[in-house]
Structure formats: structure tokens, C-alpha cells
Motif scaffolding. Structure first.
Motif, PDB file in Angstrom:
ATOM      1  N   ALA A  43       0.846  -1.190   0.000  1.00 31.63           N
ATOM      2  CA  ALA A  43       0.000   0.000   0.000  1.00 31.63           C
ATOM      3  C   ALA A  43       0.882   1.240   0.000  1.00 31.63           C
ATOM      4  CB  ALA A  43      -0.904   0.019   1.226  1.00 31.63           C
ATOM      5  N   ALA A  44       0.331   2.341  -0.484  1.00 31.74           N
ATOM      6  CA  ALA A  44       1.037   3.623  -0.445  1.00 31.74           C
ATOM      7  C   ALA A  44       0.041   4.745  -0.679  1.00 31.74           C
ATOM      8  CB  ALA A  44       2.135   3.671  -1.501  1.00 31.74           C
ATOM      9  N   ALA A  45       0.429   5.932  -0.265  1.00 34.35           N
ATOM     10  CA  ALA A  45      -0.392   7.121  -0.483  1.00 34.35           C
ATOM     11  C   ALA A  45      -0.317   7.536  -1.948  1.00 34.35           C
ATOM     12  CB  ALA A  45       0.098   8.253   0.406  1.00 34.35           C
ATOM     13  N   VAL A  46      -1.348   8.232  -2.408  1.00 34.52           N
ATOM     14  CA  VAL A  46      -1.401   8.805  -3.755  1.00 34.52           C
ATOM     15  C   VAL A  46      -1.442  10.320  -3.583  1.00 34.52           C
ATOM     16  CG1 VAL A  46      -2.826   9.033  -5.833  1.00 34.52           C
ATOM     17  CG2 VAL A  46      -2.603   6.809  -4.721  1.00 34.52           C
ATOM     18  N   HIS A  47      -0.616  11.020  -4.367  1.00 33.54           N
ATOM     19  CA  HIS A  47      -0.529  12.478  -4.264  1.00 33.54           C
ATOM     20  C   HIS A  47      -0.944  13.131  -5.573  1.00 33.54           C
ATOM     21  CE1 HIS A  47       2.149  10.933  -1.143  1.00 33.54           C
ATOM     22  NE2 HIS A  47       1.798  12.018  -0.475  1.00 33.54           N
ATOM     23  N   ASP A  48      -1.510  14.335  -5.473  1.00 35.47           N
ATOM     24  CA  ASP A  48      -1.875  15.083  -6.674  1.00 35.47           C
ATOM     25  C   ASP A  48      -0.673  15.885  -7.166  1.00 35.47           C
ATOM     26  OD1 ASP A  48      -1.695  17.316  -5.018  1.00 35.47           O
ATOM     27  OD2 ASP A  48      -3.840  17.777  -5.099  1.00 35.47           O
ATOM     28  N   SER A  49      -0.868  16.698  -8.194  1.00 36.78           N
ATOM     29  CA  SER A  49       0.235  17.443  -8.780  1.00 36.78           C
ATOM     30  C   SER A  49       0.774  18.512  -7.840  1.00 36.78           C
ATOM     31  CB  SER A  49      -0.188  18.061 -10.110  1.00 36.78           C
ATOM     32  OG  SER A  49      -1.295  18.926  -9.917  1.00 36.78           O
ATOM     33  N   GLY A  50       0.021  18.861  -6.802  1.00 36.14           N
ATOM     34  CA  GLY A  50       0.492  19.794  -5.789  1.00 36.14           C
ATOM     35  C   GLY A  50       1.120  19.080  -4.604  1.00 36.14           C
ATOM     36  N   TYR A  51       1.373  17.777  -4.754  1.00 36.84           N
ATOM     37  CA  TYR A  51       1.977  16.927  -3.719  1.00 36.84           C
ATOM     38  C   TYR A  51       1.127  16.801  -2.459  1.00 36.84           C
ATOM     39  CZ  TYR A  51       5.846  17.457  -6.883  1.00 36.84           C
ATOM     40  OH  TYR A  51       6.610  17.475  -8.018  1.00 36.84           O
ATOM     41  N   ARG A  52      -0.178  17.012  -2.597  1.00 36.51           N
ATOM     42  CA  ARG A  52      -1.105  16.794  -1.485  1.00 36.51           C
ATOM     43  C   ARG A  52      -1.582  15.348  -1.537  1.00 36.51           C
ATOM     44  NH1 ARG A  52      -2.557  21.791  -3.841  1.00 36.51           N
ATOM     45  NH2 ARG A  52      -3.880  20.580  -5.220  1.00 36.51           N
TER      46      ARG A  52
END
Length: 65
Positions: A43-52
Motif C-alpha cells: 500500500a502507499a499514499a497517492v498524491h496530486d500534482s500539488g503533492y497533497r
């Protein structure tokens, strides 16, 4: 193995922007797939283009075990 990708785009200004952002997330993740060990329980986090952090992916055992 079952693969689950969950992304929350509720903070995105419009449906068009949400579609573009999701496209970026999928392209980035797909392009880096070879860096991940996709065994059960990964598992891992997913980030948007703003690294959120906007979501998470994970793997679980599939219906067959």
C-alpha cells in the motif's frame, strides 16, 4: 490479488480539472509501477500534482485466496 485505488477529488474546482488531475495521477502511477512490490498487503499514499495526499492504493488477496 486485488488492487484498489481510491482518490478523493472533492477539493478540485471543476469536473474538467478533476479529470485532468486524475489523468496525471494515473499516468504518474502507471509510469512508476515497476518501482513497487505489489505483493499482498502492499500500500502507499497517492498524491496530486500539488503533492497533497489525495488517496491511497493497496493490494489484498483476491477472491481465490
Amino acid at each position: 490479488m486485488k488492487f484498489v485505488l481510491e482518490v478523493d477529488l472533492d477539493d478540485t474546482a471543476s469536473d474538467e480539472e478533476a479529470a485532468r488531475e486524475l489523468g496525471r495521477i494515473l499516468r504518474y502511477w502507471g509510469g512508476n509501477l515497476h518501482h513497487y512490490a505489489l505483493g499482498s498487503g502492499a500500500a502507499a499514499a497517492v498524491h496530486d500534482s500539488g503533492y497533497r495526499e489525495v488517496g491511497r492504493w493497496s493490494t489484498t488477496p483476491g477472491a481465490g485466496g
